[in-house]
Scaffold this active site. Structure first.
Site, PDB file in Angstrom:
ATOM      1  N   THR A  64      60.149 -50.906  -9.730  1.00 42.04           N
ATOM      2  CA  THR A  64      60.963 -49.699  -9.593  1.00 42.04           C
ATOM      3  C   THR A  64      60.296 -48.485 -10.233  1.00 42.04           C
ATOM      4  O   THR A  64      60.897 -47.408 -10.293  1.00 42.04           O
ATOM      5  CB  THR A  64      62.351 -49.898 -10.239  1.00 42.04           C
ATOM      6  OG1 THR A  64      62.188 -50.065 -11.652  1.00 42.04           O
ATOM      7  CG2 THR A  64      63.066 -51.099  -9.652  1.00 42.04           C
ATOM      8  N   HIS A  76      61.269 -55.075 -12.156  1.00 36.70           N
ATOM      9  CA  HIS A  76      60.767 -54.503 -13.404  1.00 36.70           C
ATOM     10  C   HIS A  76      60.567 -52.999 -13.296  1.00 36.70           C
ATOM     11  O   HIS A  76      60.520 -52.420 -12.218  1.00 36.70           O
ATOM     12  CB  HIS A  76      59.461 -55.189 -13.837  1.00 36.70           C
ATOM     13  CG  HIS A  76      58.274 -54.773 -13.039  1.00 36.70           C
ATOM     14  ND1 HIS A  76      57.510 -53.675 -13.365  1.00 36.70           N
ATOM     15  CD2 HIS A  76      57.719 -55.296 -11.923  1.00 36.70           C
ATOM     16  CE1 HIS A  76      56.533 -53.552 -12.480  1.00 36.70           C
ATOM     17  NE2 HIS A  76      56.641 -54.526 -11.595  1.00 36.70           N
ATOM     18  N   CYS A  77      60.455 -52.388 -14.464  1.00 36.65           N
ATOM     19  CA  CYS A  77      60.049 -50.999 -14.598  1.00 36.65           C
ATOM     20  C   CYS A  77      59.128 -50.954 -15.809  1.00 36.65           C
ATOM     21  O   CYS A  77      58.439 -51.943 -16.073  1.00 36.65           O
ATOM     22  CB  CYS A  77      61.255 -50.058 -14.697  1.00 36.65           C
ATOM     23  SG  CYS A  77      62.458 -50.446 -15.996  1.00 36.65           S
ATOM     24  N   LYS A  78      59.099 -49.869 -16.528  1.00 36.48           N
ATOM     25  CA  LYS A  78      58.204 -49.759 -17.688  1.00 36.48           C
ATOM     26  C   LYS A  78      58.721 -50.589 -18.872  1.00 36.48           C
ATOM     27  O   LYS A  78      57.995 -51.382 -19.448  1.00 36.48           O
ATOM     28  CB  LYS A  78      58.069 -48.288 -18.085  1.00 36.48           C
ATOM     29  CG  LYS A  78      57.043 -48.018 -19.146  1.00 36.48           C
ATOM     30  CD  LYS A  78      55.651 -48.037 -18.582  1.00 36.48           C
ATOM     31  CE  LYS A  78      54.643 -47.594 -19.641  1.00 36.48           C
ATOM     32  NZ  LYS A  78      53.288 -47.622 -19.128  1.00 36.48           N
TER      33      LYS A  78
END
Length: 193
Positions: A68, A128-130
Site C-alpha cells: 500500500t 504492508h506499508c512502511k
C-alpha cells in the site's frame, strides 16, 4: 442523513474508532510491536522489512502481497511484481501517502477483490506499508467490511485485538464513510448467516 429513512446505529466518527484502537493500551496510540501479525485467518499486516523479504514471505507461506506504499521516497516501500514473480508470489501495489487528505477509498474495492481471490485460492496475504499501522491497516479494515460484512467497529476491534494499528484521522473518516455507504445500501443486511 439517512437516505433510506432509517437511522444508522453503526454510524461512527474517527474519534470513536480511535477510542477502540487505543482502549487496550489505556488511551495511548501504540505502534506495532511486531514486524507482522496475522489479523484474520490468512491475512497478515506487516511493515517494510517483511514486505521486502521475498524469501521470508515465501517461507511463511505467503502467496499474495499488497504493497500500500509503493514508491521510492522515504515513506514508501520500493517493491514490484517482478521481484515477487521469481518466488511465485502474486503482487498488487499502489502508491499511497499516509496523510490526512490522501484518498485511499479508490483502492478499497480492488484491494478487497485481490485479497478475496487469494483467500479463495487458500492462499495467505501480506498487506504492508512502511510501518504496518496506517495504510495497510486501513486496507485490511476495508476488506473486512466489504467482503466479510463487518461494521467498521467490528473490523477495528478484530484487527486491534491482534495488532497495534494507527490509521490517520483522514483514513478513519474514509472508513466511516464506507461504513455509512454499506449500511444505507442494505449491505450489512445481506450478511450470510
Amino acid at each position: 442523513m439517512a437516505k433510506s429513512g432509517k437511522s444508522n446505529p453503526a454510524t461512527c466518527t474517527p474519534e470513536e474508532l480511535d477510542e477502540i484502537i487505543t482502549a487496550p493500551s489505556g488511551g495511548i496510540q501504540m505502534l506495532p510491536s511486531n514486524a507482522y501479525d496475522e489479523v484474520y485467518p490468512g491475512i497478515y499486516i506487516g511493515e517494510e522489512s517483511i514486505g521486502k523479504s521475498r524469501i521470508g514471505l515465501r517461507d511463511m507461506g505467503i502467496t499474495h502481497v499488497v504493497n500500500t506504499a509503493m514508491g521510492k521516497g522515504q515513506f514508501h516501500v520500493n517493491t514490484n511484481h517482478v521481484m515477487f514473480k521469481r518466488v511465485g508470489i502474486q503482487f498488487y501495489g499502489f502508491e499511497a501517502m499516509d496523510m490526512l487528505n490522501f484518498q485511499l477509498t479508490p483502492f478499497f474495492e480492488k484491494s478487497a477483490n485481490f485479497i478475496e481471490q487469494a483467500l479463495n485460492e487458500e492462499g495467505k496475504v501480506m498487506v504492508h506499508c512502511k510501518v504496518g499501522a496506517s495504510r495497510s491497516a486501513t486496507i485490511v479494515l476495508a476488506f473486512l467490511m466489504i467482503k466479510r460484512y463487518m461494521t467498521v467497529q467490528e473490523a477495528v476491534r478484530m484487527v486491534r485485538a491482534k495488532r497495534e494499528i494507527a490509521p490517520n484521522e483522514g483514513f478513519l473518516q474514509q472508513l466511516c464513510d464506507l461504513n455509512d455507504k454499506l449500511y444505507y445500501s442494505g449491505y450489512f443486511d445481506k450478511k450470510p448467516t
